[in-house]
Design a protein around this motif. Structure first.
Motif, mmCIF file in Angstrom:
data_model
loop_
_atom_site.group_PDB
_atom_site.id
_atom_site.type_symbol
_atom_site.label_atom_id
_atom_site.label_comp_id
_atom_site.label_asym_id
_atom_site.label_seq_id
_atom_site.Cartn_x
_atom_site.Cartn_y
_atom_site.Cartn_z
ATOM 1 N N LEU A 181 0.979 -1.209 -0.001
ATOM 2 C CA LEU A 181 -0.044 0.034 0.084
ATOM 3 C C LEU A 181 0.848 1.145 0.008
ATOM 4 C CD1 LEU A 181 -3.036 1.153 0.283
ATOM 5 C CD2 LEU A 181 -2.742 0.936 2.831
ATOM 6 N N GLY A 182 1.571 1.446 -1.138
ATOM 7 C CA GLY A 182 2.324 2.800 -1.275
ATOM 8 C C GLY A 182 3.153 2.852 -0.071
ATOM 9 N N LYS A 183 3.516 4.370 0.231
ATOM 10 C CA LYS A 183 4.275 4.653 1.070
ATOM 11 C C LYS A 183 4.429 4.139 2.554
ATOM 12 C CE LYS A 183 4.489 9.227 -0.944
ATOM 13 N NZ LYS A 183 4.427 10.654 -0.743
ATOM 14 N N THR A 184 3.058 3.390 2.813
ATOM 15 C CA THR A 184 2.772 2.966 4.114
ATOM 16 C C THR A 184 3.623 1.949 4.435
ATOM 17 O OG1 THR A 184 1.122 1.456 3.571
ATOM 18 C CG2 THR A 184 0.298 3.652 3.838
ATOM 19 N N VAL A 233 -4.816 14.117 -8.211
ATOM 20 C CA VAL A 233 -3.392 14.525 -8.437
ATOM 21 C C VAL A 233 -2.996 15.810 -7.635
ATOM 22 C CG1 VAL A 233 -2.265 15.681 -10.430
ATOM 23 C CG2 VAL A 233 -3.848 13.732 -11.046
ATOM 24 N N LYS A 234 -3.909 16.839 -7.295
ATOM 25 C CA LYS A 234 -3.469 17.694 -6.494
ATOM 26 C C LYS A 234 -3.064 17.164 -5.123
ATOM 27 C CE LYS A 234 -2.859 21.871 -5.135
ATOM 28 N NZ LYS A 234 -1.619 22.594 -5.370
ATOM 29 N N ALA A 235 -3.757 16.315 -4.615
ATOM 30 C CA ALA A 235 -3.504 15.784 -3.300
ATOM 31 C C ALA A 235 -2.063 14.989 -2.985
ATOM 32 C CB ALA A 235 -4.446 14.570 -2.913
ATOM 33 N N MET A 236 -1.567 14.430 -4.165
ATOM 34 C CA MET A 236 -0.374 13.998 -4.110
ATOM 35 C C MET A 236 0.952 14.881 -4.190
ATOM 36 S SD MET A 236 -0.502 10.517 -6.684
ATOM 37 C CE MET A 236 -0.945 11.341 -7.994
ATOM 38 N N GLU A 237 0.375 16.136 -4.352
ATOM 39 C CA GLU A 237 1.680 17.223 -4.457
ATOM 40 C C GLU A 237 2.087 17.189 -2.709
ATOM 41 O OE1 GLU A 237 0.214 20.836 -5.829
ATOM 42 O OE2 GLU A 237 0.115 19.995 -7.764
ATOM 43 N N PHE A 238 1.175 16.853 -1.893
ATOM 44 C CA PHE A 238 1.500 16.919 -0.538
ATOM 45 C C PHE A 238 2.448 15.365 -0.091
ATOM 46 C CE2 PHE A 238 -1.864 19.628 -0.797
ATOM 47 C CZ PHE A 238 -1.587 20.832 -0.030
ATOM 48 N N ASP A 239 3.620 15.620 0.279
ATOM 49 C CA ASP A 239 4.509 14.621 0.614
ATOM 50 C C ASP A 239 3.921 13.547 1.556
ATOM 51 O OD1 ASP A 239 6.352 15.400 -1.168
ATOM 52 O OD2 ASP A 239 7.603 16.353 0.294
ATOM 53 N N ASN A 240 3.072 13.931 2.516
ATOM 54 C CA ASN A 240 2.635 13.179 3.650
ATOM 55 C C ASN A 240 1.205 12.520 3.132
ATOM 56 O OD1 ASN A 240 0.948 15.337 3.664
ATOM 57 N ND2 ASN A 240 0.936 15.338 5.863
ATOM 58 N N PHE A 275 -3.852 9.007 -13.723
ATOM 59 C CA PHE A 275 -3.722 9.054 -12.229
ATOM 60 C C PHE A 275 -2.569 7.840 -11.688
ATOM 61 C CE2 PHE A 275 -5.685 7.264 -8.236
ATOM 62 C CZ PHE A 275 -4.868 8.054 -7.414
ATOM 63 N N PHE A 276 -3.154 6.718 -12.465
ATOM 64 C CA PHE A 276 -2.310 5.499 -11.980
ATOM 65 C C PHE A 276 -1.079 5.433 -12.004
ATOM 66 C CE2 PHE A 276 -6.018 1.810 -11.889
ATOM 67 C CZ PHE A 276 -6.765 2.606 -11.138
ATOM 68 N N ASP A 277 -0.559 5.858 -13.066
ATOM 69 C CA ASP A 277 0.808 6.274 -13.489
ATOM 70 C C ASP A 277 1.650 7.154 -12.648
ATOM 71 O OD1 ASP A 277 0.963 4.032 -15.467
ATOM 72 O OD2 ASP A 277 0.898 5.456 -17.002
ATOM 73 N N LEU A 278 1.000 8.066 -12.152
ATOM 74 C CA LEU A 278 1.451 9.376 -11.293
ATOM 75 C C LEU A 278 1.333 8.792 -10.049
ATOM 76 C CD1 LEU A 278 -0.278 12.580 -12.613
ATOM 77 C CD2 LEU A 278 2.173 11.913 -12.756
ATOM 78 N N ALA A 279 0.463 7.941 -9.604
ATOM 79 C CA ALA A 279 0.307 7.401 -8.112
ATOM 80 C C ALA A 279 1.661 6.483 -8.186
ATOM 81 C CB ALA A 279 -0.725 6.696 -7.912
ATOM 82 N N LYS A 280 1.792 5.614 -8.809
ATOM 83 C CA LYS A 280 2.999 4.925 -8.952
ATOM 84 C C LYS A 280 4.373 5.338 -8.687
ATOM 85 C CE LYS A 280 4.468 0.374 -11.107
ATOM 86 N NZ LYS A 280 4.297 -0.537 -12.100
ATOM 87 N N LYS A 281 4.489 6.552 -9.707
ATOM 88 C CA LYS A 281 5.665 7.096 -9.784
ATOM 89 C C LYS A 281 5.990 7.971 -8.304
ATOM 90 C CE LYS A 281 7.774 11.280 -11.962
ATOM 91 N NZ LYS A 281 7.590 12.240 -13.110
ATOM 92 N N ASN A 282 4.760 8.345 -7.756
ATOM 93 C CA ASN A 282 4.939 8.727 -6.386
ATOM 94 C C ASN A 282 4.908 7.842 -5.190
ATOM 95 O OD1 ASN A 282 5.015 12.026 -6.669
ATOM 96 N ND2 ASN A 282 3.749 11.240 -8.144
#
Length: 329
Positions: free
Chosen positions: A6-9, A163-170, A189-196
């Protein structure tokens, strides 16, 4: 059960997890604690380790969280708890969002679930303006440093908000509607989420039940069921109900899917289609009965869909659905 990160978690969560909007009974029905406890414990017994709730779920607005808290406090397994905050604000406006109210909501949820720390707290579909207010997001860093939460996520209505929410690192996760009738998130969005390294939690995977294939023109819904009173967005975002699709159009598209996949269980097909996207971390179908839960889990055992299968599903979407909803969310 298979698991994905689950991502950064860093959490390894079940591919098919459980959303608890209607866990104590069907939408509009009184909450049933016994039924909720049975569904939740059956989920864990079958390998589900991620439960999504919110402080507005349940007929009295808090019962779902309490049921999740009972589960966690009575099981030895590691169960990841995600809840949400913000929708209790009345009116639900940008001005009502303050660091103080967000903190109070987190502390209320901790008390309600009898937990010391929340694994994932999510802003619950806030107004657009909130995504431009760093002080709201910064408050959750403070809560994390105090040991009250481990991670922050957002639940969104629109791709642009994600997309806007992902600008916040937390922001570690985004919860979004994605299903065979809501395909736009997969485009950008999916590719941006994976990148981040942002985890994707998929909600409304069955388009409010349309994609079970069990509804027809004669199906009736209770007056307290959002599928009755919110078809035009009278109570909240229209896209939450049948994915924003006109009901009769949805039935036509379902009929086309049944024709294209005559030997398939449509519920399983719909869930497996979502899991074909490797950017997805987990999908959270709801369940008002243990039978629904056990059926949903079967999708995890299905073989992968072929490229021809994926093409047929896209053709149905393009023909019946895309023009009506694609650019709206």
């Amino acid at each position: 059960m298979k698991y994905r990160k689950l991502g950064k978690t860093g959490f390894e969560v079940s591919e098919i997890s459980l959303g608890t909007w209607q866990v104590g009974g069907k939408w509009g029905d009184p909450f049933n604690d016994k039924n909720a406890d049975e569904i939740l414990n059956t989920a864990v017994d079958n390998g589900i380790n991620f439960i999504d709730t919110a402080d507005v779920y349940g007929s009295g607005n808090r019962e779902s969280e309490r049921a999740v808290g009972r589960l966690v406090n009575n099981r030895s397994e590691r169960i990841y708890v995600a809840t949400k905050c913000g929708r209790r604000l009345n009116p639900h406006t940008n001005e009502a969002y303050t660091p103080q109210t967000m903190r109070a909501f987190v502390e209320d949820s901790l008390s309600n679930m009898k937990l010391e720390c929340i694994d994932l707290i999510q802003l619950h579909c806030p107004p657009n303006e909130v995504y431009y207010r760093p002080e709201i997001f910064e408050e959750f860093d403070k809560l994390k440093s105090e040991g009250k939460i481990l991670n922050l996520g957002v639940s969104v209505e629109k791709v642009e908000q994600a997309v806007k929410a992902m600008e916040f690192d937390n922001v570690t996760t985004v919860q979004i509607i994605f299903n065979m009738f809501r395909q736009r998130p997969a485009e950008l969005f999916f590719d941006l989420a994976k990148k981040n390294n942002v985890g994707i939690i998929v909600r409304v995977p069955l388009a409010s039940g349309l994609l079970t294939g069990k509804f027809d023109k004669n199906t009736s819904f209770g007056k307290d069921d959002h599928r009755y009173f919110n078809r035009q967005g009278e109570a909240f975002d229209k896209g939450e109900t049948f994915s924003g699709i006109d009901y009769n159009t949805g039935l036509e598209a379902v009929s086309a899917l049944k024709e294209a996949f005559p030997n398939s269980n449509l519920t399983h097909l719909a869930l497996k289609w979502i899991l074909m996207f490797n950017q997805v971390s987990t999908v959270i179908p709801g369940a008002s009965k243990t039978d629904h839960l056990l059926s949903n889990i079967q999708a995890d055992k299905m073989p992968d869909l072929s490229s021809a299968d994926m093409k047929k599903i896209k053709e149905v979407y393009d023909r019946y659905i895309k023009k009506q909803v694609h650019q709206l969310w």
